[in-house]
Design an enzyme around this catalytic site. Sequence first.
Site, PDB file in Angstrom:
ATOM      1  N   CYS A 181      43.943  37.419  45.687  1.00  0.00           N
ATOM      2  CA  CYS A 181      43.855  38.559  44.777  1.00  0.00           C
ATOM      3  C   CYS A 181      42.616  39.396  45.086  1.00  0.00           C
ATOM      4  O   CYS A 181      42.678  40.637  45.133  1.00  0.00           O
ATOM      5  CB  CYS A 181      43.818  38.066  43.326  1.00  0.00           C
ATOM      6  SG  CYS A 181      43.919  39.381  42.096  1.00  0.00           S
ATOM      7  N   CYS A 182      41.468  38.745  45.317  1.00  0.00           N
ATOM      8  CA  CYS A 182      40.245  39.470  45.676  1.00  0.00           C
ATOM      9  C   CYS A 182      40.424  40.219  46.997  1.00  0.00           C
ATOM     10  O   CYS A 182      39.949  41.350  47.147  1.00  0.00           O
ATOM     11  CB  CYS A 182      39.074  38.505  45.799  1.00  0.00           C
ATOM     12  SG  CYS A 182      38.439  37.867  44.239  1.00  0.00           S
ATOM     13  N   CYS A 184      36.544  40.841  36.906  1.00  0.00           N
ATOM     14  CA  CYS A 184      37.853  41.237  36.389  1.00  0.00           C
ATOM     15  C   CYS A 184      38.137  40.493  35.080  1.00  0.00           C
ATOM     16  O   CYS A 184      37.710  39.348  34.888  1.00  0.00           O
ATOM     17  CB  CYS A 184      38.940  40.925  37.411  1.00  0.00           C
ATOM     18  SG  CYS A 184      38.864  41.962  38.896  1.00  0.00           S
ATOM     19  N   CYS A 208      39.611  36.848  34.951  1.00  0.00           N
ATOM     20  CA  CYS A 208      38.815  35.810  35.618  1.00  0.00           C
ATOM     21  C   CYS A 208      37.388  35.728  35.090  1.00  0.00           C
ATOM     22  O   CYS A 208      36.532  35.091  35.715  1.00  0.00           O
ATOM     23  CB  CYS A 208      38.798  36.067  37.122  1.00  0.00           C
ATOM     24  SG  CYS A 208      40.442  36.098  37.877  1.00  0.00           S
ATOM     25  N   CYS A 249      33.036  36.492  44.597  1.00  0.00           N
ATOM     26  CA  CYS A 249      34.072  37.436  45.025  1.00  0.00           C
ATOM     27  C   CYS A 249      33.489  38.561  45.845  1.00  0.00           C
ATOM     28  O   CYS A 249      34.139  39.570  46.068  1.00  0.00           O
ATOM     29  CB  CYS A 249      34.806  38.029  43.823  1.00  0.00           C
ATOM     30  SG  CYS A 249      33.802  39.167  42.837  1.00  0.00           S
TER      31      CYS A 249
END
Length: 244
Positions: free
Chosen positions: A119-120, A202, A205, A228
């Site tokens: 996702c990152c 985010c 998270c 991240c």
Amino acid sequence: MPLNDLAPRVAGLNEWYRLHSATAVLTHALTAPEAGKLALVSSFGAESVVLLHLVSVIAPATPVIFIDTELLFTETLVYQQELAERLGLRDLRIIRASAAEIDQADPTGTLHRHDPDACCALRKSAPLARALDGFDGWITGRKRYQGGARESLEFFETEDGTGRMKVNPLAHWSREDVQTYMTENRLPRHPLVAQGYPSIGCMPCTSPVATGEDPRSGRWRGQQKTECGIHFVNGTAQRIGENA
């Protein structure tokens, strides 16, 4: 710039500026012709206002890159808009993954639940790699007190494999220095800090942090993932450390 030319120049800059202030380092990076074209990459997070304010005073037309992962807190988006207007940032660039990329890799918007690294990479690393194309370097808010590999952080670095320079004007600042600067310059705080979020990423998270916990313990709570941030090795985006 060729890597064989950049490395000795970076070493010389670190020797010259080793006893200088963050303002002197940033002024060189933003005004010296030999520094090339630089951008500031900012998350508009808990401590971002310090570097944004310094840039707004020294060179307000500096490109500022903000990555909207489309999973951010509403408070972050509002803070970003208000801060950019208040500081008079003239070249704010909001970047995102394309709709086609999201549709292909994360059509249900749940990738963060089972593969947060992917996702990152999708929502942050790839868009930033594109945004930095054409720049000679970028400015970060990383600091030695954040620990890990950053404990020996220098003001100037070469970025592996890209020919770009990275500038870390706040490398030698302490956590107290950051807070003092905010107070003395009456800078607005990210609204989530007062709600127990000392480190803000985010929304899915990030969780509040209890008294006595590590400030980053609310990031990816319950998972092995702890960072991240974005760096580049041999021209490829890597998730190593935190991008401030």
